[in-house]
Design a protein around this motif. Structure first.
Motif, PDB file in Angstrom:
ATOM      1  N   HIS A 151       0.859  -1.187   0.000  1.00 27.08           N
ATOM      2  CA  HIS A 151       0.000   0.000   0.000  1.00 27.08           C
ATOM      3  C   HIS A 151       0.896   1.238   0.000  1.00 27.08           C
ATOM      4  O   HIS A 151       2.116   1.142   0.103  1.00 27.08           O
ATOM      5  N   TYR A 152       0.275   2.414  -0.094  1.00 28.92           N
ATOM      6  CA  TYR A 152       1.018   3.648   0.116  1.00 28.92           C
ATOM      7  C   TYR A 152       0.300   4.481   1.168  1.00 28.92           C
ATOM      8  O   TYR A 152      -0.875   4.265   1.464  1.00 28.92           O
ATOM      9  N   LEU A 217       4.714   2.924  -2.800  1.00 29.45           N
ATOM     10  CA  LEU A 217       4.167   1.641  -2.376  1.00 29.45           C
ATOM     11  C   LEU A 217       5.199   0.902  -1.527  1.00 29.45           C
ATOM     12  O   LEU A 217       6.403   0.964  -1.796  1.00 29.45           O
TER      13      LEU A 217
END
Length: 286
Positions: A151-152, A217
């Motif tokens: 994820h970021y 990410l």
């Protein structure tokens, strides 16, 4: 004023060592990740370690357990340890948290700066040095487990490794400098993302630090020991925030900007032309 600036610079120098804070700001801040490998396992001694995490849970009588989130299968569990009516619910929740951890869940100690004096002291200094809001969470992951999938974040992150080792893989940003309204969703991941080609692939050991700019990410997984790190989320004031605040101030002070558009402007070309002209006039006199 000069003394305050010198103190902030000195703190950043110590925080980032051996990287000079000027080089960090010019080469990494908001643009490139940075791994600081120190080979000094005790670098963060006295900050927050495994025994501190255990004490915070087991010796609090369950009163602090509401400040602990449990991550199972990549998402935060919302119902952990509900006890029958009349029983000690806080104690039951603490035992349920331990059980979840033993089953592979990651524990997040939220807003640790509000609970732990040494973390609070660091938080105050870093917030002042960066002129930004900072929140500190601790992540306790059991051996060979992961917390969140790739994820970021919409804020910049410093990761301070205090115990154990974790493998971190960082990939190019999907969104450049995302803001809160651009929060990551798993369906945003491109199908052709090559997870075998990260920007960084490293083992973060005790005493090391990792900086991840917002938007990049990333994913992490513990090795063969329990892993504990602090995540310092940095929430900067953006130019967009400044402009939004300024615009809202104008709206609040100028009733012309709070006037409704003429009825029928969407379907009447003449009225629509008048709207454009009126807006230009209002802006000229604001």
């Amino acid at each position: 004023m000069h003394g305050s600036g010198s103190r902030a610079s000195a703190f950043l120098d110590a925080f980032l060592q051996p990287v000079e804070h000027d080089r960090f700001i010019s080469d990494h801040w908001e643009c490139q990740p940075l791994h600081v490998g120190r080979q000094q396992p005790d670098h963060y001694a006295g900050l927050f370690d495994l025994s501190d995490a255990d004490a915070l849970l087991s010796n609090s009588g369950g009163l602090w357990s509401s400040g602990v989130q449990v991550v199972q299968n990549g998402s935060v569990a919302t119902h952990i340890g509900h006890s029958p009516k009349g029983e000690n619910r806080s104690a039951g929740r603490v035992e349920a948290i331990y059980q979840a951890y033993r089953a592979g869940a990651t524990l997040i100690f939220s807003s640790l700066q509000e609970r732990w004096p040494s973390v609070r002291a660091m938080h105050v200094e870093l917030s002042s040095a960066l002129t930004a809001s900072v929140n500190v969470n601790a992540y306790l992951t059991p051996p060979n487990a992961a917390g969140f999938p790739i994820h970021y974040d919409t804020h910049d992150v410093f990761v301070l490794r205090t115990s154990g080792t974790k493998r971190w893989r960082i990939y190019p940003p999907m969104v450049e400098l995302p803001v809160k309204s651009q929060t990551f969703k798993k369906e945003m991941l491109p199908e052709d993302l090559d997870t075998d080609d990260p920007v960084l692939d490293l083992l973060l050991h005790a005493g090391d630090m990792l900086y991840i700019p917002r938007g990049f990410l990333h994913a992490a997984e513990a090795r063969d020991r329990a892993s504990l790190h602090l995540t310092l989320g940095v929430f900067t004031t953006t130019w967009g925030t400044v402009l939004e605040t300024a615009l809202q101030s104008v709206i609040n002070s100028q009733p012309e900007f709070r006037t409704g558009l003429p009825l029928g402007f969407g379907s009447d070309d003449r009225v629509r032309a008048e709207v454009v002209e009126s807006l230009e006039d209002v802006c000229r006199h604001a």
